[in-house]
Design an enzyme around this catalytic site. Structure first.
Site, PDB file in Angstrom:
ATOM      1  N   SER A 101       0.760  -1.270  -0.012  1.00 46.78           N
ATOM      2  CA  SER A 101      -0.052  -0.132  -0.171  1.00 46.78           C
ATOM      3  C   SER A 101       0.857   1.186  -0.100  1.00 46.78           C
ATOM      4  O   SER A 101       1.714   1.608  -1.012  1.00 46.78           O
ATOM      5  CB  SER A 101      -0.751  -0.086   1.147  1.00 46.78           C
ATOM      6  N   HIS A 107      -8.710   1.131  -0.422  1.00 51.94           N
ATOM      7  CA  HIS A 107      -8.680   0.240  -1.576  1.00 51.94           C
ATOM      8  C   HIS A 107      -9.779  -0.572  -2.040  1.00 51.94           C
ATOM      9  O   HIS A 107     -10.022  -1.795  -2.089  1.00 51.94           O
ATOM     10  CB  HIS A 107      -7.588  -0.905  -1.074  1.00 51.94           C
TER      11      HIS A 107
END
Length: 314
Positions: free
Chosen positions: A97, A207
């Site tokens: 991430s 996400h």
């Protein structure tokens, strides 16, 4: 170590801890310069959040550090403060991430200052996108990714959605979505045999399509920075494949905002017999390497001044 091929890995949110980097700041000049530069670029004392300065309540200090707009630049800066001390030429890099931005700097594609501004803005945008909608994320342990995907699809109805956000290990998947759909999914996942369901302390459904409101502003930020061809391959979260073309990387970094992190697939796609080195606070990624590739996978954690000294002495 020099004879082995090194995959350098950089952690994302969840690895932060109050006090992170203080030993580096106090004992290693190269690290101190990185932290001081971050304070100057950001216009506030990031080190106060990292070190817990001026806060005597540990729980409150942790809450301040965990805020998305602070946590993301803190993790990025900590990883780069370690990287600055290592005589390291990675054969490939990857980041989980926000850790992907650290990886971009590590492979020479992104300057430290530009990366820092990007992760600060990214954190702000993600925090804002999570406001005003009951949403969250839950870690699911003990079911295959296919099983989790199927249940998410089944319960995503009537405008309430939940999707797979992080494919951390073959039987460790994080789901992300509206609170109603999350609750339906959690019940179905438990009935399907999930060993554990852990609700994550985050401010939104990261996400996932639910943070798409941040996409346009992040696109502008990404367009404003220079990306150079990396000196080694970077395995991207969105594709789980290596990349070297700057414009391809830029496009995938934008997609990453609302797309799942394909972490275990990235690990599986890397060359065999790599030595995996996690650079940052915590040991989350080294654990995921072993859950994905087996206990015999070669891993090293470098997150403290002591670990840096041990590594550089070899």
């Amino acid at each position: 170590m020099s004879e082995q091929k090194i995959a350098t890995l950089f952690p994302g949110q969840g690895s932060q801890v109050v006090g992170m980097g203080l030993d580096l700041f106090e004992t290693i000049p190269e690290s101190r310069i990185v932290f001081e530069t971050a304070n100057e670029v950001l216009g506030f004392s990031l080190t106060d959040y990292c070190f817990g300065n001026g806060e005597y309540d540990e729980a409150r200090a942790h809450k301040k550090l965990t805020h998305t707009a602070i946590c993301q630049p803190a993790l990025y800066t900590h990883s780069i403060a370690i990287l600055a001390t290592l005589k390291l030429s990675p054969d490939l890099v990857a980041g989980h991430s926000v850790g992907e931005y650290s990886a971009l700097h590590a492979c020479g594609a992104l300057s430290f200052e530009d990366g820092l501004r990007l992760v600060r803005r990214r954190g702000e945008l993600m925090a804002m996108a999570g406001q005003g909608r009951a949403a969250g994320m839950t870690a699911v342990i003990g079911l295959s990714a296919d099983a989790v995907e199927s249940i998410c699809e089944e319960v995503s109805i009537r405008g309430s959605i939940v999707v797979c956000a992080n494919y951390n290990a073959p039987e460790q998947v994080v789901i992300s979505g509206d609170r109603e759909a999350l609750q339906l999914a959690e019940r179905a996942l438990k009935s399907a045999g999930a060993r554990s369901l852990i609700q994550l302390p985050v401010s939104g459904a990261f996400h996932s399509p639910l943070v798409s409101a941040a996409r346009e502003a992040l696109a502008q930020e990404l367009a404003s920075v220079t990306l150079k061809p990396p000196v080694c391959p970077i395995y991207l979260n969105v594709t789980a494949q290596p990349a070297r073309d700057p414009e391809h990387i830029r496009a995938r970094m934008l997609e990453q905002l609302t797309s799942p992190v394909r972490w275990f697939q990235s690990l599986q796609n890397m060359p065999e017999d790599m030595h995996f080195m996690e650079v940052g606070p915590g040991r989350v990624l080294t654990g995921l390497v072993r859950r994905t590739l087996g206990r015999k996978a070669k891993v090293t954690f470098i997150g403290t001044a002591k670990a840096v000294a041990t590594f550089t002495a070899e």
